[in-house]
Design a protein around this motif. Sequence first.
Motif, short mmCIF file in Angstrom:
data_model
loop_
_atom_site.label_atom_id
_atom_site.label_comp_id
_atom_site.label_asym_id
_atom_site.label_seq_id
_atom_site.Cartn_x
_atom_site.Cartn_y
_atom_site.Cartn_z
N ILE A 214 -38.41 5.80 38.02
CA ILE A 214 -39.15 7.07 38.21
C ILE A 214 -40.21 7.23 37.13
O ILE A 214 -41.36 7.56 37.41
N PHE A 244 -55.23 11.47 51.91
CA PHE A 244 -53.98 12.12 52.28
C PHE A 244 -54.09 12.84 53.62
O PHE A 244 -53.21 12.78 54.46
N MET A 259 -38.43 6.31 46.52
CA MET A 259 -37.26 7.16 46.70
C MET A 259 -36.03 6.33 47.09
O MET A 259 -34.95 6.52 46.52
N VAL A 262 -34.79 4.29 44.04
CA VAL A 262 -34.14 5.14 43.04
C VAL A 262 -32.78 5.60 43.56
O VAL A 262 -31.78 5.58 42.84
N MET A 263 -32.75 5.97 44.84
CA MET A 263 -31.52 6.47 45.42
C MET A 263 -30.45 5.37 45.42
O MET A 263 -29.27 5.64 45.15
N ASN A 266 -28.99 5.18 42.05
CA ASN A 266 -28.18 6.37 41.78
C ASN A 266 -26.85 6.31 42.52
O ASN A 266 -25.81 6.66 41.98
N LEU B 141 -27.82 14.47 45.27
CA LEU B 141 -28.15 13.09 44.94
C LEU B 141 -29.56 12.74 45.43
O LEU B 141 -30.32 12.07 44.75
N LEU B 142 -29.89 13.27 46.61
CA LEU B 142 -31.24 13.08 47.13
C LEU B 142 -32.24 13.73 46.20
O LEU B 142 -33.28 13.14 45.86
N VAL B 144 -31.98 14.32 43.01
CA VAL B 144 -32.13 13.58 41.76
C VAL B 144 -33.02 12.36 41.98
O VAL B 144 -33.73 11.93 41.08
N SER B 145 -32.98 11.83 43.20
CA SER B 145 -33.68 10.57 43.46
C SER B 145 -35.14 10.73 43.88
O SER B 145 -35.89 9.76 43.86
N ILE B 146 -35.51 11.93 44.29
CA ILE B 146 -36.92 12.11 44.69
C ILE B 146 -37.76 12.33 43.45
O ILE B 146 -37.52 13.27 42.70
N PRO B 147 -38.75 11.46 43.20
CA PRO B 147 -39.64 11.73 42.06
C PRO B 147 -40.44 13.00 42.34
O PRO B 147 -40.81 13.26 43.48
N PHE B 149 -43.49 13.76 41.82
CA PHE B 149 -44.82 13.62 42.43
C PHE B 149 -44.72 13.40 43.92
O PHE B 149 -45.56 13.86 44.69
N TRP B 150 -43.66 12.73 44.34
CA TRP B 150 -43.51 12.46 45.78
C TRP B 150 -43.11 13.72 46.52
O TRP B 150 -43.65 14.05 47.58
N LEU B 153 -46.13 15.97 46.82
CA LEU B 153 -47.06 15.54 47.87
C LEU B 153 -46.51 15.86 49.25
O LEU B 153 -47.24 16.30 50.15
N LEU B 154 -45.20 15.67 49.46
CA LEU B 154 -44.59 15.98 50.75
C LEU B 154 -44.74 17.46 51.08
O LEU B 154 -45.08 17.83 52.20
N ILE B 191 -29.66 18.56 39.57
CA ILE B 191 -28.80 18.26 38.42
C ILE B 191 -27.88 19.43 38.12
O ILE B 191 -26.70 19.27 37.85
N VAL B 251 -45.60 17.96 33.16
CA VAL B 251 -46.82 17.16 33.17
C VAL B 251 -47.24 16.75 34.58
O VAL B 251 -48.38 16.99 35.00
N ILE B 252 -46.31 16.13 35.31
CA ILE B 252 -46.71 15.56 36.60
C ILE B 252 -47.00 16.64 37.64
O ILE B 252 -48.02 16.60 38.33
N ILE B 256 -50.52 17.34 39.67
CA ILE B 256 -50.68 17.28 41.12
C ILE B 256 -51.30 18.56 41.66
O ILE B 256 -52.21 18.53 42.48
#
Lengths: 288, 312
Positions: A214, A244, A259, A262-263, A266, B141-142, B144-147, B149-150, B153-154, B191, B251-252, B256
Amino acid sequence: MKKLNDIRNILKEAGNNRMAAIGGAIVILLVLIAILASLLSPHDPFEQKLENRLLNPCFEYPFGTDNLGRCIFSRLIFGTRYSLAIGVVVVGITASVGTTLGIVSGYSRGIIDETLMRIVDIVLAFPGIILALVIAGILGPSFLNVVIAISLTHWPAYTRLVRGITLSLREKEFIEGARALRASNIYIMRRHILPNCINPIIVLATLDIAHAIIFATGLSFLGLGIQPPTPEWGSMLKAGIPYFRISPHLTFFPGTAIMVTVMAFNFLGDGLRDMIDPKINEIILVSE
Amino acid sequence: MLKYILKRIFLVFFVVIGVTIVTFSTMHFAPGDPAEVIAVARYGDDLTQEQIDWVRVTEGFDSPVYIQYLKWIKHVSRLDLGRSLVTSHDILEEITIRLPATFKLAVSSLVISLCIAIPAGIISAVRKNTIIDHLCMSAALLGVSIPNFWLGLLLIWLFSLTLHLFPSYGYGGCEHLVLPAITLGTSMAAITTRLTRSSMLDVLNQEYIVTAKAKGLDEKTIILRHALKNAMLPVITFAGLQLGFLLGGAVIVETIFAWPGIGKLLVDSIYARDFAMVQGCVLFIAVLFAFTNLIVDITYAFLDPRIRYEKT
C-alpha cells in the motif's frame, strides 16, 4: 452443550484455515504470475500502438489499452513483479533488522535498551506515510529509494514486538538454565530466544507485506515512487486519472490489482495469526 | 499518577528533540548542495558561482553542522520556522492557514469512523461467529485492504461522475467534505471495528460479566451498562491516536480531493522542492502528533482507575 461448542470450534478453525488457504492460494498465484510474466502477457508491456489508444476491453486486449495504446493486461502482469518485490525486500530488511534490535534491546536491557526504545519512539513520532514520503521525495524517485524510505519507517514494529517477547522470556527458567551452563549471550539469543519469536514475526511480516505494498503504490500514485513508463500499479493508476471520465478501465484494473494483492496478504496474515496464537492479536493490531 | 504524567511529559520533550534532529538531518543530508537549491529557487536556473557562494555565506551553510542545527533550533524555539524557498511566505503562517481544512476533515472522518466501528464491533463481539459477525469482519478486512487512493477514486467515480451528487474536488461547503470524509472514515472504521470487537470479547470473558449473567440481568443491561464502559477504553485511546494521525494531514486523500490541508501543502512542497517548507511541515506534524499522544496517554490514565490509583 459441550458438543455444540466443540463443533463450533472446529468450524471456526476451519473458517480461519479457509481464510489463510484462500489468501495463500492467491499469493502463490501472484508469485507464479510474477515469475512467468513474459510467458503470460499477450503483448509487450512497453509497446505503444497509438492507433489503438484508449480501447475498451476486447478480445485482443482483455483489459483494454491505455492512453499510449499499451496493453493494460500485460502491464498489470509485469506490475506484479514490482509490488511483490518491494513487499518482500522491505519486509526482509525490516524484519531482520527490527528483530535483531528487539532481541538485543530486550535481552541486554539497561542503557542499550533505553537508547533503542527512544529511537523507536522518535521514528514512530512521525505519523503514517509522512516520513516515507519525505525521504522518497528528497532522495528522488526510484525502486531503491522507495525500499529505503519504507524500510526506514517500518522496522520499529518488529523491535517493539520482539523486545516484549524477549523481556518476558529472559526471566524464564530455561534461559537461566542456559546461562548457568555458561552459554554465551549470543548463543542464548540465537538458539533460545529467536525461535520463540518466529511465529509472531511471521504473522507481522505477512501483514506488513500488505502494508508495504500500500505504501509503495501510494508513493508511486503521488509520483514519488517508481516512475512511468515502468508498469507499476500505483503509477498506472496515476496515469489513468486524466482519462477517468471517458475510460475508467485505465484506473479500475490497476486499483483492483492492488486491492486483491493487499487483501491476499491480509487474509493470509490474519489466518496465520488465528492459527498460531490469537493472543498476539492485540500487539499487531496496535502496531498497524 | 503525577509521576506517570511527569514521566510522559519528559519523554515527549525527548521525542520532540529527536524529531528536530531527524527533520534537520533529513534535509541536511539530502543529495545536492542546499545552497544551490536555495539559489535556484531565488534566482532561477541561470546561476553564477558567486550567487551560490553568496547564499552559502548568508544562510550560514559554511559553518559546521551542529552550529547550523543550534541556530535553526534557536529560531524554531521562538516559533520561527523560516520562510518558504519558493513563495518566501512565512512557513508557520502558511501552515496555520491550512489548519482549519485539515481539522475539519480529521474530525468529520473520525466521527464517521466511530459511528460505523463501535456498533459494528459490539454487534460482532456479542454475536460472535454468526453471519453478522462474519459479514462485519469481512467488510473490515476489505476496508483494511483498500488503499485510500483507490477508495477515493471509486467514490468519485460513483457519486461524482455517475450520480452527480457531490463535487469530486475542492474546498468550501459541506458537499465538498462528504467524499473525502467518507474515504478516510471508512478505511479507519475497518481497524477500529476489529479493535472494538476484540476489546469487547476480552471484557465479555471477564468474571464480573459472568457474575452479572448469573444474577440474571438481561443481555442488554450487561452489554450497555457493564461491558461497554470497560471495552471502550482501548477504543477511545485508539481514536485519540487516530485524531493525532489525521491532524498531521491525510496526505493522499487531501491530494486526490484537492483539499487544501497540511498534507497537501507537504506534498506540493515536495513537488516544488521547497525544502524549507517540507522541513517546517514535517516538524509541525510530528510535534503535533507527539502532543496529541501525550494528551491521549494522560486522559487514559485518568479514565483507567488501575493507573489513577497507582501509588508509585
